[in-house]
Enzyme design. Structure first.
Site, short mmCIF file in Angstrom:
data_model
loop_
_atom_site.label_atom_id
_atom_site.label_comp_id
_atom_site.label_asym_id
_atom_site.label_seq_id
_atom_site.Cartn_x
_atom_site.Cartn_y
_atom_site.Cartn_z
N ASN A 43 -31.49 59.75 -72.99
CA ASN A 43 -31.23 59.32 -71.61
C ASN A 43 -30.57 60.45 -70.83
O ASN A 43 -29.70 61.15 -71.34
CB ASN A 43 -30.40 58.03 -71.56
CG ASN A 43 -29.11 58.07 -72.34
OD1 ASN A 43 -29.02 58.73 -73.37
ND2 ASN A 43 -28.11 57.35 -71.87
N ILE A 44 -31.03 60.61 -69.60
CA ILE A 44 -30.55 61.68 -68.72
C ILE A 44 -30.06 61.01 -67.44
O ILE A 44 -30.87 60.48 -66.66
CB ILE A 44 -31.70 62.67 -68.38
CG1 ILE A 44 -32.40 63.18 -69.65
CG2 ILE A 44 -31.15 63.83 -67.54
CD1 ILE A 44 -31.55 64.00 -70.59
N GLU A 45 -28.75 61.02 -67.25
CA GLU A 45 -28.16 60.30 -66.10
C GLU A 45 -28.05 61.19 -64.87
O GLU A 45 -28.31 62.40 -64.92
CB GLU A 45 -26.80 59.73 -66.51
CG GLU A 45 -26.95 58.71 -67.63
CD GLU A 45 -25.67 57.97 -67.98
OE1 GLU A 45 -24.57 58.42 -67.59
OE2 GLU A 45 -25.78 56.93 -68.66
N CYS A 54 -34.17 56.74 -68.72
CA CYS A 54 -33.84 56.20 -70.04
C CYS A 54 -34.52 57.03 -71.14
O CYS A 54 -35.52 57.71 -70.91
CB CYS A 54 -34.30 54.75 -70.16
SG CYS A 54 -33.36 53.61 -69.16
N GLU A 56 -36.35 56.25 -73.75
CA GLU A 56 -37.74 55.96 -74.11
C GLU A 56 -38.71 56.53 -73.08
O GLU A 56 -39.81 56.97 -73.41
CB GLU A 56 -37.97 54.46 -74.34
CG GLU A 56 -37.46 53.52 -73.29
CD GLU A 56 -35.99 53.13 -73.48
OE1 GLU A 56 -35.15 54.04 -73.51
OE2 GLU A 56 -35.71 51.93 -73.56
N CYS A 89 -34.84 48.40 -71.15
CA CYS A 89 -34.57 47.72 -69.87
C CYS A 89 -35.89 47.29 -69.24
O CYS A 89 -36.97 47.71 -69.67
CB CYS A 89 -33.78 48.64 -68.94
SG CYS A 89 -34.75 49.98 -68.22
N CYS A 92 -38.19 50.12 -68.08
CA CYS A 92 -38.87 50.81 -69.19
C CYS A 92 -39.99 49.95 -69.77
O CYS A 92 -41.02 50.48 -70.18
CB CYS A 92 -37.87 51.17 -70.28
SG CYS A 92 -36.88 52.60 -69.85
N1 THU Z 1 -30.54 53.29 -71.56
C1 THU Z 1 -31.60 53.87 -72.22
O1 THU Z 1 -31.73 55.11 -72.24
N2 THU Z 1 -32.50 53.06 -72.83
C2 THU Z 1 -32.38 51.71 -72.93
O2 THU Z 1 -33.23 51.07 -73.54
C3 THU Z 1 -31.25 51.03 -72.30
C4 THU Z 1 -30.36 51.87 -71.47
C5 THU Z 1 -29.54 54.18 -70.95
C6 THU Z 1 -29.54 54.23 -69.45
C7 THU Z 1 -28.13 54.68 -69.17
O3 THU Z 1 -28.08 56.10 -69.24
C8 THU Z 1 -27.31 54.13 -70.33
O4 THU Z 1 -28.24 53.77 -71.33
C9 THU Z 1 -26.49 52.91 -69.95
O5 THU Z 1 -27.25 51.95 -69.32
#
Ligand code: THU
Length: 132
Positions: A43-45, A54, A56, A89, A92
Site C-alpha cells: 500500500n502506498i499512501e 492499496c 492488491e 476494500c 479493490c
Molecule cells: N489497505 C490495503 O492496502 N489493502 C486492503 O485490502 C485494505 C486496506 C490499506 C489502505 C491504507 O493504506 C491502509 O491499508 C489502511 O486503510
C-alpha cells in the site's frame, strides 16, 4: 495450504515496502503468474488520503503493466498486520473483478489465519463489462 507458502512469504515480504505514514497499517500483496513468477505490491499512501493505492491494486496494476492478463494469473495473496483477516476494500474488489478471473484463488492471511477465496465469493452480483 502448503502450495501457497511461497506466495504468502512474498506477500509478507512486500509489507516491508509499504509507504503508510498516515495509517501505519502495512499491507502486502503478491500475484503469482503462470510462468512461475511472483510480483509483489504494497500500500502506498498519500497526504490526500483518497489517493492511497492499496497493496492488491499496486501488485495487480504492476502485473498488467508488464503485459500479463487474467488468463496468465495463477493466484494472489493479500496479507496485513493485526489479528483479523485482511479482506480487500470495496474499491479493490471492483478492480479485482475486472482484472482477475472469477475463480482465481485469492489467499487472505494474517498471522496464523489463512482463507482461500475468490472474487466471485467476495463480490457477488458485481457490475462488469457484461453489463455494458
Ligand atoms: N489497505 C490495503 O492496502 N489493502 C486492503 O485490502 C485494505 C486496506 C490499506 C489502505 C491504507 O493504506 C491502509 O491499508 C489502511 O486503510
Amino acid at each position: 495450504m502448503e502450495k501457497y507458502t511461497e506466495l504468502l512469504k512474498n506477500a509478507y515480504e512486500a509489507m516491508d515496502n509499504a509507504y503508510a505514514p498516515y495509517s501505519n497499517f502495512h499491507v502486502g500483496a503478491c500475484v503469482k503468474t503462470k510462468d512461475g513468477k511472483y510480483h509483489k505490491g504494497a500500500n502506498i499512501e498519500n497526504a490526500s488520503y483518497g489517493l492511497t493505492n492499496c497493496a492488491e491494486r499496486s501488485a495487480l496494476f504492476h502485473v498488467y503493466s508488464l503485459g500479463y492478463r487474467q488468463d496468465d494469473i495463477e493466484c494472489m495473496a493479500i496479507v496485513g498486520q493485526g489479528n483479523t483477516l485482511i479482506t480487500p476494500c470495496g474499491a479493490c474488489r471492483q478492480v479485482l473483478v475486472e482484472l482477475l478471473k472469477r475463480d482465481t484463488p485469492i489467499v487472505l492471511g494474517t498471522g496464523e489465519k489463512v482463507l482461500v477465496t475468490n472474487i466471485e465469493e467476495l463480490m457477488p452480483m458485481a457490475f462488469t463489462s457484461d453489463d455494458l
